[in-house]
Design an enzyme around this catalytic site. Structure first.
Site, PDB file in Angstrom:
ATOM      1  N   CYS A   1      40.184  43.126   8.772  1.00 22.00           N
ATOM      2  CA  CYS A   1      41.357  42.836   7.950  1.00 22.00           C
ATOM      3  C   CYS A   1      41.150  43.337   6.526  1.00 22.00           C
ATOM      4  O   CYS A   1      40.030  43.476   6.053  1.00 22.00           O
ATOM      5  CB  CYS A   1      41.602  41.339   7.918  1.00 22.00           C
ATOM      6  SG  CYS A   1      41.744  40.619   9.549  1.00 22.00           S
TER       7      CYS A   1
ATOM      8  N   ARG B   1      40.480  50.633   7.867  1.00 22.29           N
ATOM      9  CA  ARG B   1      39.638  49.565   8.417  1.00 22.29           C
ATOM     10  C   ARG B   1      40.053  49.195   9.840  1.00 22.29           C
ATOM     11  O   ARG B   1      39.326  48.484  10.528  1.00 22.29           O
ATOM     12  CB  ARG B   1      39.723  48.323   7.518  1.00 22.29           C
ATOM     13  CG  ARG B   1      39.171  48.539   6.130  1.00 22.29           C
ATOM     14  CD  ARG B   1      39.523  47.401   5.211  1.00 22.29           C
ATOM     15  NE  ARG B   1      38.752  46.197   5.444  1.00 22.29           N
ATOM     16  CZ  ARG B   1      37.674  45.856   4.762  1.00 22.29           C
ATOM     17  NH1 ARG B   1      37.225  46.638   3.809  1.00 22.29           N
ATOM     18  NH2 ARG B   1      37.036  44.746   5.023  1.00 22.29           N
TER      19      ARG B   1
ATOM     20  N   TRP C   1      43.594  42.636  11.808  1.00 20.44           N
ATOM     21  CA  TRP C   1      43.016  43.082  13.067  1.00 20.44           C
ATOM     22  C   TRP C   1      42.761  41.805  13.867  1.00 20.44           C
ATOM     23  O   TRP C   1      41.952  40.969  13.487  1.00 20.44           O
ATOM     24  CB  TRP C   1      41.706  43.828  12.796  1.00 20.44           C
ATOM     25  CG  TRP C   1      41.141  44.565  13.957  1.00 20.44           C
ATOM     26  CD1 TRP C   1      41.502  45.802  14.416  1.00 20.44           C
ATOM     27  CD2 TRP C   1      40.075  44.127  14.807  1.00 20.44           C
ATOM     28  NE1 TRP C   1      40.730  46.150  15.492  1.00 20.44           N
ATOM     29  CE2 TRP C   1      39.849  45.152  15.758  1.00 20.44           C
ATOM     30  CE3 TRP C   1      39.283  42.982  14.860  1.00 20.44           C
ATOM     31  CZ2 TRP C   1      38.868  45.063  16.741  1.00 20.44           C
ATOM     32  CZ3 TRP C   1      38.310  42.892  15.854  1.00 20.44           C
ATOM     33  CH2 TRP C   1      38.111  43.932  16.777  1.00 20.44           C
TER      34      TRP C   1
ATOM     35  N   ASN D   1      40.585  37.382   5.010  1.00 17.89           N
ATOM     36  CA  ASN D   1      39.647  38.225   5.748  1.00 17.89           C
ATOM     37  C   ASN D   1      38.451  37.348   6.091  1.00 17.89           C
ATOM     38  O   ASN D   1      37.861  36.762   5.196  1.00 17.89           O
ATOM     39  CB  ASN D   1      39.222  39.413   4.859  1.00 17.89           C
ATOM     40  CG  ASN D   1      38.435  40.443   5.638  1.00 17.89           C
ATOM     41  OD1 ASN D   1      38.295  40.323   6.850  1.00 17.89           O
ATOM     42  ND2 ASN D   1      37.948  41.455   4.947  1.00 17.89           N
ATOM     43  N   GLY D   2      38.111  37.245   7.383  1.00 15.73           N
ATOM     44  CA  GLY D   2      36.973  36.413   7.779  1.00 15.73           C
ATOM     45  C   GLY D   2      37.385  35.390   8.818  1.00 15.73           C
ATOM     46  O   GLY D   2      38.394  35.552   9.496  1.00 15.73           O
TER      47      GLY D   2
ATOM     48  N   GLU E   1      24.313  58.867  20.005  1.00 18.52           N
ATOM     49  CA  GLU E   1      25.311  59.003  18.946  1.00 18.52           C
ATOM     50  C   GLU E   1      26.398  60.011  19.359  1.00 18.52           C
ATOM     51  O   GLU E   1      27.589  59.790  19.114  1.00 18.52           O
ATOM     52  CB  GLU E   1      24.624  59.435  17.645  1.00 18.52           C
ATOM     53  CG  GLU E   1      25.536  59.705  16.478  1.00 18.52           C
ATOM     54  CD  GLU E   1      26.394  58.513  16.050  1.00 18.52           C
ATOM     55  OE1 GLU E   1      26.179  57.402  16.544  1.00 18.52           O
ATOM     56  OE2 GLU E   1      27.307  58.727  15.236  1.00 18.52           O
TER      57      GLU E   1
ATOM     58  N   LYS F   1      30.344  59.027  19.599  1.00 18.71           N
ATOM     59  CA  LYS F   1      31.393  59.763  18.878  1.00 18.71           C
ATOM     60  C   LYS F   1      32.473  60.208  19.855  1.00 18.71           C
ATOM     61  O   LYS F   1      33.660  60.077  19.588  1.00 18.71           O
ATOM     62  CB  LYS F   1      30.839  61.010  18.165  1.00 18.71           C
ATOM     63  CG  LYS F   1      30.040  60.809  16.923  1.00 18.71           C
ATOM     64  CD  LYS F   1      30.811  60.362  15.722  1.00 18.71           C
ATOM     65  CE  LYS F   1      30.882  58.864  15.646  1.00 18.71           C
ATOM     66  NZ  LYS F   1      29.732  58.149  15.142  1.00 18.71           N
TER      67      LYS F   1
ATOM     68  N   GLU G   1      34.542  57.148  21.242  1.00 17.91           N
ATOM     69  CA  GLU G   1      35.368  56.355  20.331  1.00 17.91           C
ATOM     70  C   GLU G   1      36.588  57.108  19.818  1.00 17.91           C
ATOM     71  O   GLU G   1      37.611  56.490  19.553  1.00 17.91           O
ATOM     72  CB  GLU G   1      34.560  55.713  19.196  1.00 17.91           C
ATOM     73  CG  GLU G   1      33.961  56.609  18.186  1.00 17.91           C
ATOM     74  CD  GLU G   1      33.158  55.836  17.121  1.00 17.91           C
ATOM     75  OE1 GLU G   1      33.368  54.636  16.912  1.00 17.91           O
ATOM     76  OE2 GLU G   1      32.300  56.468  16.497  1.00 17.91           O
TER      77      GLU G   1
ATOM     78  N   HIS H   1      16.352  58.078  37.090  1.00  6.89           N
ATOM     79  CA  HIS H   1      16.355  56.652  37.457  1.00  6.89           C
ATOM     80  C   HIS H   1      17.764  56.119  37.668  1.00  6.89           C
ATOM     81  O   HIS H   1      17.960  54.898  37.685  1.00  6.89           O
ATOM     82  CB  HIS H   1      15.619  55.853  36.381  1.00  6.89           C
ATOM     83  CG  HIS H   1      14.225  56.348  36.144  1.00  6.89           C
ATOM     84  ND1 HIS H   1      13.201  56.120  37.038  1.00  6.89           N
ATOM     85  CD2 HIS H   1      13.706  57.128  35.160  1.00  6.89           C
ATOM     86  CE1 HIS H   1      12.102  56.712  36.591  1.00  6.89           C
ATOM     87  NE2 HIS H   1      12.385  57.334  35.454  1.00  6.89           N
TER      88      HIS H   1
ATOM     89  N   LYS I   1      36.941  49.820  11.166  1.00  5.02           N
ATOM     90  CA  LYS I   1      35.858  50.479  10.431  1.00  5.02           C
ATOM     91  C   LYS I   1      34.722  49.513  10.165  1.00  5.02           C
ATOM     92  O   LYS I   1      33.556  49.855  10.262  1.00  5.02           O
ATOM     93  CB  LYS I   1      36.413  51.044   9.113  1.00  5.02           C
ATOM     94  CG  LYS I   1      35.372  51.729   8.237  1.00  5.02           C
ATOM     95  CD  LYS I   1      34.928  53.047   8.832  1.00  5.02           C
ATOM     96  CE  LYS I   1      33.874  53.748   7.989  1.00  5.02           C
ATOM     97  NZ  LYS I   1      33.162  54.779   8.782  1.00  5.02           N
TER      98      LYS I   1
HETATM   99  C1  AGP Z   1      30.559  54.388  14.373  1.00  7.40           C
HETATM  100  O1  AGP Z   1      31.291  55.542  14.466  1.00  7.40           O
HETATM  101  C2  AGP Z   1      31.325  53.125  14.387  1.00  7.40           C
HETATM  102  N1  AGP Z   1      32.303  53.098  13.366  1.00  7.40           N
HETATM  103  C3  AGP Z   1      30.472  51.866  14.490  1.00  7.40           C
HETATM  104  O2  AGP Z   1      29.616  51.997  15.581  1.00  7.40           O
HETATM  105  C4  AGP Z   1      29.654  51.463  13.251  1.00  7.40           C
HETATM  106  O3  AGP Z   1      28.596  52.352  13.058  1.00  7.40           O
HETATM  107  C5  AGP Z   1      29.149  50.031  13.439  1.00  7.40           C
HETATM  108  O4  AGP Z   1      30.237  49.156  13.571  1.00  7.40           O
HETATM  109  C6  AGP Z   1      28.252  49.575  12.310  1.00  7.40           C
HETATM  110  O5  AGP Z   1      28.929  49.565  11.093  1.00  7.40           O
HETATM  111  P1  AGP Z   1      28.149  49.436   9.735  1.00  7.40           P
HETATM  112  O6  AGP Z   1      27.317  50.679   9.569  1.00  7.40           O
HETATM  113  O7  AGP Z   1      29.215  49.326   8.678  1.00  7.40           O
HETATM  114  O8  AGP Z   1      27.288  48.223   9.809  1.00  7.40           O
END
Ligand code: AGP
Length: 608
Positions: free
Chosen positions: A2, A27, A74, A100-101, A481, A485, A488, A504, A603
């Protein structure tokens, strides 16, 4: 997650709030809303949907006021709909709250309010704040805000308006970040810096359990006991202002292309070539502490966790300290043994990720020495740990992390070199690595210059339903990674594995329809990677190979080769991830996906 924006000044609040909501939308959100004070009452407009669709429905005539609050939600408590969107309000609409929270004791508070005959209309925990504030308010906003701090458990940042206070926003912070932006005859409140840039000249970071009373000409700060305290202002620096796309179609592409400059700045500021030393004095770990550590726990989520995998390799390999990468949300469950000989490192772009925050807090409580490898020093995690290594990636707007990942890798390598220096395990190491680090920005630039080749591969994989990503050693994390990418932002199901795992189980998935991306650049793991590639090939699997310039086998083995320059194996993951970032970007673009704001993702994940 949020986002919060508030404005009080002499301009119309609505356009400032709508622009703020746009700037917070990176976000991730599913609903948005505003409340504006007009003629003695609060006008609230909110609904499910994107700001582009909502804002045209909000009439400037019906929302003509100079003080207001806005929010991007969110969903956590309750589905995204009009009723659950923020601002939440009390039954008389005298109080509006954006939040937020999370309130941890919201069920008990709801039951108590309902027992008192208060009608609760939403599924949100936020609504509780509105009712509690309205009932506690007797003309003194600080007293009512203190009541919230006393009654509510959890982490929350709040901006509150009361119909009886025409030009006032009440800001309350516990756990979640909250800023006041100080302008000229106008002031703002926001959950991060982006909506403040361009309007505010300075910011006040609200501390834990602090309350701010914000009017156009004044910001008064109070502690949890109601005592007035001095508000420390800091100027907004140049890098924090940099939030445009600079002509790129997406923030993600812009951020991918920023990597060479960011790497250069980080490395150049931290290596003293004259004395062949890594300079990390501000991180605050003495040589004695380095020598006393007998374990390093690297803690993070998602992309940050993948950086931790690399960090564990280099801290153990170079500094000789047993090191492990741990997902933050699994940390507590392990009941880790902790004392001052453990170095616990929280790796996080935002410094706000709740899972990482909770894990590092338990390391603090257990007596470990704690460090944040962070992109936001003034964050919740930044304030929790003993020291911070600021990776200086600059603001990252795209939900998919790119430049932050490579900065994390560089930061962790510098940290491992510093540890090796202090522990005497790094003789000659820096002399060997420093030239590779110096050349690294150019090596990344070289890969960026080969985007056309990646585009060809993307045209091929865009129709895939599933993909595999394989790497070994330092590049095991690169494979994970690359897969993250791809999934997502393009929504192609992608799995990343250390390539040794193939036999395996995952090899059962190999077929012509499941492209495999294999990282087999020169270095100690190349031969074994080539073995894996042959196994995939033997099963008619399509191969996209990341290979080093001049590798004579690559073209024979692969359907597509993504060439990268020869680099030192320790920095190879920084170079090797770049074609994978570009591949996911281009694949998502070709599939018509929302590259910068993928569905269902936020985000910054500020809930557990
Ligand atoms: C990565 O592309 C994502 N946005 C997500 O995995 C992110 O790295 C993760 O939520 C951790 O966020 P942070 O680095 O702000 O702690």
């Amino acid at each position: 997650m949020c986002g919060i924006i508030g404005y009080t000044g002499s301009s119309q609040a609505l356009p400032v709030l709508v622009q703020g909501i746009r700037l917070l939308s990176y976000r991730g959100y599913d609903s948005a809303g505003v409340a504006i004070w007009q003629d003695g009452s609060l006008r609230i407009r909110k609904d499910k949907g994107r700001i582009e669709d909502l804002a045209p429905r909000w009439s400037p005539d019906e929302l003509a006021g100079t003080t207001g609050i806005g929010h991007t939600r969110w969903a956590t408590h309750g589905v995204p709909n009009q009723v659950n969107a923020h601002p939440q309000h009390d039954d008389g609409e005298t109080v509006a709250v954006v939040h937020n929270g999370i309130i941890e004791n919201d069920l008990a508070l709801r039951e108590a309010l309902e027992a008192d005959g208060v009608p609760l209309v939403s599924d949100t925990d936020t609504e509780v704040f509105a009712h509690l504030f309205a009932r506690a308010f007797d003309g003194d906003p600080v007293a009512a805000a203190r009541h919230l701090l006393e009654a509510c458990h959890g982490a929350f940042a709040l901006a509150i308006q009361h119909a009886a206070m025409p030009d006032t926003i009440i800001a309350v912070r516990r756990g979640s970040p909250l800023l006041v932006g100080v302008g000229v005859r106008e002031n703002l409140v926001a959950s991060d810096l982006r909506p403040l840039v361009g309007r505010a000249d300075a910011v006040i970071d609200l501390g834990e359990d602090q309350i701010a009373i914000v009017t156009p000409d004044d910001v008064r700060l109070f502690d949890a006991d109601g005592a007035e305290i001095t508000a420390e202002r800091r100027p907004i620096d140049h890098s924090e202002r940099d939030i445009g796309k600079d002509g790129y179609p997406h923030f993600m592409l812009k951020e991918i292309h920023e990597q060479p400059d960011r790497i250069y700045e980080l490395v150049a500021s931290r290596i003293d070539p004259k004395h062949q030393r890594v300079r990390l004095e501000d991180v605050g770990i003495t040589d004695e502490q380095w020598r006393a550590f007998d374990r390093v726990d690297l803690i993070g989520c998602g992309t940050a966790f993948h950086a931790c995998l690399y960090g564990a390799y280099v801290l153990e390999g170079l500094a000789g300290i047993p090191s492990r990468a741990l997902m933050a949300h699994e940390y507590d469950a392990r009941k880790p043994h902790l004392d001052e000989r453990v170095l616990a490192i929280a790796v996080s772009q935002s410094g706000e990720t709740m899972d990482t925050k909770i894990a590092i807090q338990s390391a603090v409580d257990g007596g470990a020495h704690t460090l944040g490898v962070l992109n936001v020093r003034e964050s919740v995690i930044g304030r929790t740990v003993n020291g911070v290594l600021d990776i200086h990636a600059g603001p990252e707007v795209a939900v998919a992390s790119t430049k932050v990942y490579t900065q994390m890798l560089c930061g962790l390598l510098l940290l491992a070199l510093r540890g090796a220096q202090a522990r005497g395990t790094g003789d000659g190491l820096l002399a060997e690595i420093a030239p590779a680090l110096k050349r690294l920005p150019d090596d990344v630039r070289t890969v960026l210059g080969r985007f056309d080749r990646v585009r060809e591969a993307a045209r091929d994989v865009r129709r895939a339903g599933d993909m595999l990503f394989l790497g070994r050693g330092f590049d095991a994390g690169t494979a994970l990674e690359g897969a993250l990418k791809m999934k997502e932002i393009s929504y192609i199901h992608a799995e990343g594995y250390p390539a040794g795992e193939m036999k395996h189980g995952p090899i059962a998935l190999v077929s012509r329809e499941v492209p495999t991306v294999a990282i087999a650049t020169s270095g100690p793991t190349r031969e074994r990677m080539i073995g894996n590639v042959r196994e995939v090939r033997a099963r008619d699997g399509e191969i996209i190979l990341v290979a080093t310039d001049g590798d004579g086998d690559a073209e024979k083995l692969a359907d597509f080769v993504l060439w990268v320059p020869e680099v030192h194996p320790l920095v190879a993951p920084v170079v090797n991830v770049v074609p994978l970032q570009l591949l996911s970007y281009e694949t998502a673009r070709l599939r018509g996906c929302d590259v910068d704001q993928p569905r269902n993702l936020a985000k910054t994940v500020t809930v557990q």
